[in-house]
Design a protein around this motif. Structure first.
Motif, PDB file in Angstrom:
ATOM      1  N   THR A 121      28.053  30.674 -40.715  1.00 60.53           N
ATOM      2  CA  THR A 121      28.742  29.673 -39.881  1.00 60.53           C
ATOM      3  C   THR A 121      28.627  29.985 -38.399  1.00 60.53           C
ATOM      4  N   ASP A 122      28.621  31.268 -38.039  1.00 62.84           N
ATOM      5  CA  ASP A 122      28.424  31.625 -36.640  1.00 62.84           C
ATOM      6  C   ASP A 122      27.057  31.157 -36.145  1.00 62.84           C
ATOM      7  N   LYS A 123      26.067  31.252 -37.010  1.00 62.55           N
ATOM      8  CA  LYS A 123      24.690  30.994 -36.596  1.00 62.55           C
ATOM      9  C   LYS A 123      24.282  29.536 -36.753  1.00 62.55           C
ATOM     10  N   TYR A 124      24.805  28.870 -37.817  1.00 64.17           N
ATOM     11  CA  TYR A 124      24.300  27.533 -38.139  1.00 64.17           C
ATOM     12  C   TYR A 124      25.379  26.461 -38.264  1.00 64.17           C
ATOM     13  N   GLY A 125      26.648  26.813 -38.120  1.00 66.97           N
ATOM     14  CA  GLY A 125      27.691  25.807 -38.194  1.00 66.97           C
ATOM     15  C   GLY A 125      28.572  25.945 -39.419  1.00 66.97           C
ATOM     16  N   ASP A 126      29.694  25.232 -39.405  1.00 70.78           N
ATOM     17  CA  ASP A 126      30.748  25.419 -40.408  1.00 70.78           C
ATOM     18  C   ASP A 126      30.329  25.108 -41.840  1.00 70.78           C
ATOM     19  N   GLN A 127      29.314  24.275 -42.038  1.00 73.56           N
ATOM     20  CA  GLN A 127      28.900  23.915 -43.393  1.00 73.56           C
ATOM     21  C   GLN A 127      27.969  24.949 -44.030  1.00 73.56           C
ATOM     22  N   HIS A 128      27.527  25.891 -43.236  1.00 76.98           N
ATOM     23  CA  HIS A 128      26.525  26.846 -43.725  1.00 76.98           C
ATOM     24  C   HIS A 128      27.235  28.022 -44.420  1.00 76.98           C
ATOM     25  N   CYS A 129      27.795  27.765 -45.607  1.00 74.72           N
ATOM     26  CA  CYS A 129      28.669  28.757 -46.251  1.00 74.72           C
ATOM     27  C   CYS A 129      28.451  28.872 -47.755  1.00 74.72           C
ATOM     28  N   GLN A 130      27.444  28.201 -48.278  1.00 78.79           N
ATOM     29  CA  GLN A 130      27.198  28.247 -49.724  1.00 78.79           C
ATOM     30  C   GLN A 130      26.561  29.577 -50.124  1.00 78.79           C
ATOM     31  N   ILE A 131      27.007  30.113 -51.270  1.00 82.60           N
ATOM     32  CA  ILE A 131      26.456  31.367 -51.795  1.00 82.60           C
ATOM     33  C   ILE A 131      25.930  31.120 -53.201  1.00 82.60           C
ATOM     34  N   VAL A 132      24.697  31.535 -53.446  1.00 80.58           N
ATOM     35  CA  VAL A 132      24.072  31.428 -54.766  1.00 80.58           C
ATOM     36  C   VAL A 132      24.270  32.739 -55.515  1.00 80.58           C
ATOM     37  N   THR A 133      24.773  32.671 -56.739  1.00 79.24           N
ATOM     38  CA  THR A 133      24.829  33.833 -57.620  1.00 79.24           C
ATOM     39  C   THR A 133      24.065  33.489 -58.892  1.00 79.24           C
ATOM     40  N   LEU A 134      23.891  34.452 -59.771  1.00 79.50           N
ATOM     41  CA  LEU A 134      23.073  34.239 -60.960  1.00 79.50           C
ATOM     42  C   LEU A 134      23.920  33.959 -62.193  1.00 79.50           C
ATOM     43  N   ASN A 135      23.413  33.118 -63.071  1.00 84.39           N
ATOM     44  CA  ASN A 135      24.026  32.943 -64.377  1.00 84.39           C
ATOM     45  C   ASN A 135      24.065  34.287 -65.094  1.00 84.39           C
ATOM     46  N   ASN A 136      25.141  34.526 -65.815  1.00 78.30           N
ATOM     47  CA  ASN A 136      25.391  35.761 -66.561  1.00 78.30           C
ATOM     48  C   ASN A 136      25.883  36.908 -65.680  1.00 78.30           C
ATOM     49  N   SER A 137      26.163  36.626 -64.407  1.00 81.72           N
ATOM     50  CA  SER A 137      26.635  37.672 -63.493  1.00 81.72           C
ATOM     51  C   SER A 137      28.141  37.889 -63.643  1.00 81.72           C
ATOM     52  N   PHE A 138      28.603  38.993 -63.086  1.00 82.59           N
ATOM     53  CA  PHE A 138      30.040  39.286 -62.998  1.00 82.59           C
ATOM     54  C   PHE A 138      30.297  39.975 -61.664  1.00 82.59           C
ATOM     55  N   HIS A 139      31.277  39.433 -60.896  1.00 79.13           N
ATOM     56  CA  HIS A 139      31.514  39.970 -59.555  1.00 79.13           C
ATOM     57  C   HIS A 139      32.977  40.317 -59.282  1.00 79.13           C
ATOM     58  N   GLY A 140      33.867  40.217 -60.269  1.00 81.77           N
ATOM     59  CA  GLY A 140      35.244  40.633 -60.045  1.00 81.77           C
ATOM     60  C   GLY A 140      36.250  39.678 -60.643  1.00 81.77           C
ATOM     61  N   ARG A 141      37.538  40.024 -60.506  1.00 80.32           N
ATOM     62  CA  ARG A 141      38.605  39.260 -61.154  1.00 80.32           C
ATOM     63  C   ARG A 141      39.586  38.604 -60.186  1.00 80.32           C
ATOM     64  N   THR A 142      39.300  38.623 -58.898  1.00 81.79           N
ATOM     65  CA  THR A 142      40.101  37.818 -57.984  1.00 81.79           C
ATOM     66  C   THR A 142      39.689  36.355 -58.149  1.00 81.79           C
TER      67      THR A 142
END
Length: 391
Positions: A121-142
């Motif tokens: 967002t600092d570099k490209y604007g407020d909409q530039h915030c999407q994150i791609v993760t992989l199917n079958n991944s696990f990144h936490g419980r929050t």
């Protein structure tokens, strides 16, 4: 206190969020533990990859207890030499620029997510915030890291989840189709631990690194389970021939104390400024004394070579067992798929027989202490083989 009383107290006073095996561990030495009734176990779990130096390692105990006798906690408003030392060791071992300390893997990934979104967002604007993760991944419980997790089974009960995450298969074509003009980062595990101990293809990972660099998308690697020597290199990405922009670590980093770390490379070093992120307990001096004790040992090449040898030995022994269909993973992070019997039932039978193992989807999962001896390995494998023969 005997086991029935312990079990009753657990049921009465602790929220019932865990399905526990019938063992109450009270002491341990390296990869051997004893329960409240004096029963002995060989531990192939290391507290789910946490006790990297095993139980009660003398050097680790001395470092932690010595720091506790000096100063146990101070606010992050002040400087802490022991925290700086831990950060220096960790950054040097990782080849990264700087680190933020938190208290868990989920917190480390939360910090990584914030770094990525502020960078975008600092570099490209407020909409530039999407994150791609992989199917079958696990990144936490929050709520946020569950949203980042690419498994539909985790996307229930706690709605609404944090938005801004999309999921791709582990191939460059799928990632390319999923990335949009608003993608700021791709987050991956190089071995999907909770997904069944599934290593990513090396060619795909290298293609992904080139793709992200070309698109000015941050490449972030979740090393919460794979890091700190677990796969035979200090960080798993060092085996894949890539250099991520952001890396998260936890589990084995503190040797048994709660810690998470978000490491960033040069182009992300100044993304977060004062007030952008914080943690009351992050960088705690006692915890960081444990971090320094772990990193200073594990980063050394002779130690990592021993992990590789033990991992190869464990894999070889598992592959020779009649009731094991296949073995996958890296180093001392292995999953073994049984021919007969369900992993959960086999793990329960192993506990009764004096061996602690884990499961992940369709496999038995093995994360022994990195310091496990050959004698402990052989004893545990003998128990496992006997249990498998009874399925």
């Amino acid at each position: 206190m005997q086991f029935p009383a312990i079990q009753e107290g657990d049921s009465q006073y602790l929220i019932h969020s865990y399905a526990r095996f019938p063992a109450a561990l009270v002491k341990g030495k390296n990869a051997t533990a004893w329960d409240a009734d004096g029963k002995r176990y060989i531990d192939f779990t290391a507290g789910i990859g946490v006790n990297s130096l095993g139980y009660s390692d003398p050097q680790w105990v001395q470092a932690v207890s010595g720091q506790a006798a000096q100063i146990q906690h101070l606010s992050n408003l002040y400087y802490s030499p022991v925290t700086i030392r831990a950060a220096e060791l960790l950054c040097h071992a990782a080849g990264m620029e700087c680190v933020f300390f938190g208290n868990s893997g989920a917190e480390a990934n939360e910090c990584a997510i914030k770094v990525a979104r502020k960078y975008g967002t600092d570099k490209y604007g407020d909409q530039h915030c999407q994150i791609v993760t992989l199917n079958n991944s696990f990144h936490g419980r929050t709520v946020t890291t569950l949203a980042a997790t690419g498994q539909p089974g985790f996307h229930q009960h706690f709605l609404p989840f944090t938005g801004g995450f999309v999921y791709a298969d582990a191939n460059i074509k799928s990632v390319g189709k999923t990335v949009t003009e608003n993608t700021c980062a791709v987050l991956v595990e190089l071995v999907q631990g909770e997904g069944g101990v599934v290593p990513l293809d090396k060619d795909f990972v290298q293609q992904l690194a080139q793709f992200c660099e070309k698109k000015d998308i941050l490449l972030m690697v979740d090393e919460v389970q794979t890091g700190i020597g677990r796969t035979g290199s200090f960080f798993c990405y060092q085996q894949y021939g890539i250099h991520p922009d952001v890396v998260s670590a936890a589990k084995g980093l503190g040797g048994g104390l709660p810690v998470g770390a978000c490491l960033v490379d040069r182009r992300c070093a100044d993304v977060l400024g004062p007030g952008d992120h914080g943690s009351t307990f992050g960088g705690n001096p006692v915890v960081c004394a444990g971090v320094a004790a772990v990193v200073s040992r594990v980063e050394k090449q002779p130690f990592l070579l021993e992990v590789q040898k033990k991992g190869a030995y464990l894999r070889s022994r598992l592959q020779k067992m009649d009731n094991i269909q296949s073995v996958r993973g890296l180093g001392m992070m292995l999953g073994a798929k049984p021919v007969k019997g369900q992993p959960g039932a086999i793990a329960a039978a192993c506990v009764q027989a004096g061996l602690l193992v884990l499961t992940a989807k369709d496999v038995l999962r093995f994360l022994p202490p990195l310091t496990i001896t050959k004698e402990e390995l052989d004893e545990g494998l003998a128990i496992l083989e006997k249990v498998l023969q009874q399925q």
